[in-house]
Enzyme design. Sequence first.
Site, PDB file in Angstrom:
ATOM      1  N   SER A 135      -2.240  23.452  -1.434  1.00 37.64           N
ATOM      2  CA  SER A 135      -2.437  24.689  -0.695  1.00 37.64           C
ATOM      3  C   SER A 135      -3.767  24.583   0.043  1.00 37.64           C
ATOM      4  O   SER A 135      -4.810  24.350  -0.565  1.00 37.64           O
ATOM      5  CB  SER A 135      -2.452  25.873  -1.674  1.00 37.64           C
ATOM      6  OG  SER A 135      -2.717  27.080  -0.988  1.00 37.64           O
ATOM      7  N   LYS A 161       0.939  23.465   2.179  1.00 43.29           N
ATOM      8  CA  LYS A 161       1.023  24.901   2.430  1.00 43.29           C
ATOM      9  C   LYS A 161      -0.274  25.325   3.098  1.00 43.29           C
ATOM     10  O   LYS A 161      -1.357  24.933   2.671  1.00 43.29           O
ATOM     11  CB  LYS A 161       1.219  25.635   1.103  1.00 43.29           C
ATOM     12  CG  LYS A 161       0.875  27.118   1.102  1.00 43.29           C
ATOM     13  CD  LYS A 161       1.417  27.791  -0.135  1.00 43.29           C
ATOM     14  CE  LYS A 161       0.423  28.771  -0.723  1.00 43.29           C
ATOM     15  NZ  LYS A 161       0.964  29.452  -1.920  1.00 43.29           N
ATOM     16  N   LYS A 163      -2.632  28.529   4.525  1.00 45.12           N
ATOM     17  CA  LYS A 163      -2.890  29.963   4.497  1.00 45.12           C
ATOM     18  C   LYS A 163      -3.001  30.473   5.929  1.00 45.12           C
ATOM     19  O   LYS A 163      -3.629  29.819   6.782  1.00 45.12           O
ATOM     20  CB  LYS A 163      -4.195  30.241   3.748  1.00 45.12           C
ATOM     21  CG  LYS A 163      -4.132  29.890   2.278  1.00 45.12           C
ATOM     22  CD  LYS A 163      -3.214  30.841   1.529  1.00 45.12           C
ATOM     23  CE  LYS A 163      -3.262  30.594   0.032  1.00 45.12           C
ATOM     24  NZ  LYS A 163      -2.394  31.545  -0.701  1.00 45.12           N
ATOM     25  N   ASP A 188       1.480  30.754   4.011  1.00 47.59           N
ATOM     26  CA  ASP A 188       1.314  31.867   3.066  1.00 47.59           C
ATOM     27  C   ASP A 188       0.352  32.891   3.670  1.00 47.59           C
ATOM     28  O   ASP A 188      -0.815  32.592   3.931  1.00 47.59           O
ATOM     29  CB  ASP A 188       0.766  31.343   1.732  1.00 47.59           C
ATOM     30  CG  ASP A 188       0.719  32.414   0.643  1.00 47.59           C
ATOM     31  OD1 ASP A 188       1.074  33.574   0.922  1.00 47.59           O
ATOM     32  OD2 ASP A 188       0.316  32.078  -0.493  1.00 47.59           O
ATOM     33  N   GLU A 213       5.626  32.583   3.214  1.00 47.35           N
ATOM     34  CA  GLU A 213       5.357  33.264   1.936  1.00 47.35           C
ATOM     35  C   GLU A 213       4.649  34.598   2.148  1.00 47.35           C
ATOM     36  O   GLU A 213       3.638  34.674   2.852  1.00 47.35           O
ATOM     37  CB  GLU A 213       4.502  32.327   1.076  1.00 47.35           C
ATOM     38  CG  GLU A 213       4.225  32.813  -0.335  1.00 47.35           C
ATOM     39  CD  GLU A 213       3.452  31.766  -1.155  1.00 47.35           C
ATOM     40  OE1 GLU A 213       3.379  30.586  -0.735  1.00 47.35           O
ATOM     41  OE2 GLU A 213       2.919  32.139  -2.209  1.00 47.35           O
ATOM     42  N   ASP A 238       5.961  36.209  -3.215  1.00 50.01           N
ATOM     43  CA  ASP A 238       5.008  35.881  -4.279  1.00 50.01           C
ATOM     44  C   ASP A 238       4.553  37.213  -4.889  1.00 50.01           C
ATOM     45  O   ASP A 238       5.161  37.696  -5.875  1.00 50.01           O
ATOM     46  CB  ASP A 238       3.841  35.065  -3.664  1.00 50.01           C
ATOM     47  CG  ASP A 238       2.690  34.788  -4.612  1.00 50.01           C
ATOM     48  OD1 ASP A 238       2.718  35.247  -5.764  1.00 50.01           O
ATOM     49  OD2 ASP A 238       1.717  34.105  -4.202  1.00 50.01           O
ATOM     50  N   LYS A 262       4.931  32.721 -10.776  1.00 52.93           N
ATOM     51  CA  LYS A 262       3.626  32.524 -11.421  1.00 52.93           C
ATOM     52  C   LYS A 262       3.645  33.294 -12.731  1.00 52.93           C
ATOM     53  O   LYS A 262       3.848  34.513 -12.716  1.00 52.93           O
ATOM     54  CB  LYS A 262       2.499  33.105 -10.549  1.00 52.93           C
ATOM     55  CG  LYS A 262       2.250  32.390  -9.240  1.00 52.93           C
ATOM     56  CD  LYS A 262       1.201  33.128  -8.427  1.00 52.93           C
ATOM     57  CE  LYS A 262       0.914  32.386  -7.127  1.00 52.93           C
ATOM     58  NZ  LYS A 262       0.058  33.187  -6.226  1.00 52.93           N
ATOM     59  N   GLY A 290       0.415  28.728  -7.749  1.00 50.79           N
ATOM     60  CA  GLY A 290      -0.844  28.333  -8.384  1.00 50.79           C
ATOM     61  C   GLY A 290      -1.872  29.436  -8.263  1.00 50.79           C
ATOM     62  O   GLY A 290      -1.873  30.199  -7.297  1.00 50.79           O
TER      63      GLY A 290
HETATM   64  C1  NPQ Z   1      -1.087  32.138  -3.583  1.00 48.19           C
HETATM   65  N1  NPQ Z   1      -2.699  30.492  -4.547  1.00 48.19           N
HETATM   66  O1  NPQ Z   1      -0.127  31.437  -3.627  1.00 48.19           O
HETATM   67  C2  NPQ Z   1      -2.371  31.827  -4.324  1.00 48.19           C
HETATM   68  C3  NPQ Z   1      -3.331  32.855  -4.150  1.00 48.19           C
HETATM   69  C4  NPQ Z   1      -4.734  32.754  -4.529  1.00 48.19           C
HETATM   70  C5  NPQ Z   1      -2.988  28.132  -4.569  1.00 48.19           C
HETATM   71  O2  NPQ Z   1      -2.565  29.357  -2.658  1.00 48.19           O
HETATM   72  C6  NPQ Z   1      -9.258  33.282  -6.488  1.00 48.19           C
HETATM   73  C7  NPQ Z   1      -8.365  33.859  -7.356  1.00 48.19           C
HETATM   74  C8  NPQ Z   1      -8.798  32.697  -5.374  1.00 48.19           C
HETATM   75  C9  NPQ Z   1      -7.026  33.874  -7.092  1.00 48.19           C
HETATM   76  C10 NPQ Z   1      -6.959  32.139  -3.945  1.00 48.19           C
HETATM   77  C11 NPQ Z   1      -2.732  29.386  -3.831  1.00 48.19           C
HETATM   78  C12 NPQ Z   1      -7.454  32.705  -5.093  1.00 48.19           C
HETATM   79  C13 NPQ Z   1      -6.564  33.296  -5.960  1.00 48.19           C
HETATM   80  C14 NPQ Z   1      -5.615  32.177  -3.677  1.00 48.19           C
HETATM   81  C15 NPQ Z   1      -5.207  33.309  -5.671  1.00 48.19           C
HETATM   82  O3  NPQ Z   1      -0.995  33.180  -2.972  1.00 48.19           O
HETATM   83 MG    MG Z   2       1.067  33.096  -2.399  1.00 48.52          MG
END
Ligand code: NPQ
Ligand code: MG
Length: 368
Positions: A135, A161, A163, A188, A213, A238, A262, A290
């Site tokens: 990610s 992936k 953001k 995402d 996402e 998600d 998750k 994650g």
């Molecule tokens: C997701 N994770 O899928 C998340 C969201 C995410 C790996 O993209 C601090 C705490 C920072 C929680 C960053 C990935 C974070 C967090 C992203 C959760 O949406």
């Molecule tokens: Mg997500």
Amino acid sequence: MKIERIWLHHLRMKLVGPFETSFGRTLERDCILIEAACDGLVGFGECVADRKPGYAYETTETAWHVLRDFLVPLVLDHELESVDDFQRRAAVVRGHPMAKAGLEMALWDLIGKATGQSLFEQFQGSRDRVEVGVSVGIQEDPHALVAAVAAYLGEGYRRVKVKIKPGRDVEDIRVLRAAYPDVPLQVDANAAYTFETAQGLKPLDSFDLLLIEQPLAEDDLWDHSRLQRAFQTPICLDESIVSVRHARQALEMGACRVVNIKPGRVGGLSRAIAIHDLCAAQGIPVWCGGMLETGVGRAANLALASLPGFNLPGDISATRRYYAEDITRQRFVLNADSTISVPKGPGLGIEIDNQALKRVRVKHLRLA
Ligand code: NPQ
Ligand code: MG
């Protein structure tokens, strides 16, 4: 099983680099490590609530409060029959899924250690290595994004992936897609759009993405169903999938065609498995999300993702993607085929590095 003592450890871990999403930029990751003792054994669980309520409403502090004052007392000195027994008792606490999931994970670890079974065996996983992707946070500009992706591809990740957020979406992905026409790619938005502003994402339909996402708000299943009808690319939910019931209703109304699972978001590994089972029965692809877990949560995610219905690569990267130093003795590494091996030892199959734990610990508390 009678839990005799529980310790809560509030941890603050430095990330290898900033991670930027539509809800902000993170340099340090907080979480709670839950340690539960029973019959000379200790089990560990990770509560993934962060310092700030950016991804979800829970924070490390709210989870600490709910664990200390409500969930832990339900468990201590009570004869627990099973993880299901815990969930029935925990049902008197409304919400707070991450707090519940952290404690549930410690129970799975303990049960595994008591019976000599790994989580992989307890869950009846079907593969001993799971496909993973990486990610990638929002970068300075699209060229920096291409460079960041190039580095991860160089490390062996085969699914990427990215953001996105309003103003950093179609153009970023256009540039990245031009640089890498064939890489399995997904985006995402972490709930950053409305039904109206998400119309601007329509050009993404021509970039052959695996999925989009969580474009809209967490509590907005209905507009996701309207959006999915307008897009060819599968929408994956998600944040919106907070329970087995939400998963069923999302699928019934066509709010998504893929589900991100998750354990922390849905209140525990048992719930995550139930959502996997529901989706598998309907032929809906799922993958393991994650939460920047330590080695503890990472081990649990690997066991979960070994179930047969997890047929898209998970956001379960190697330890070094996030942390230079982790609290587990095991560091998870990427295999040459973009997989990570599922731990084999009893329970989570990890050992805590107590020196490392002390270095990242903000506070701790012994209960009973
Ligand atoms: C997701 N994770 O899928 C998340 C969201 C995410 C790996 O993209 C601090 C705490 C920072 C929680 C960053 C990935 C974070 C967090 C992203 C959760 O949406
Ligand atoms: Mg997500």
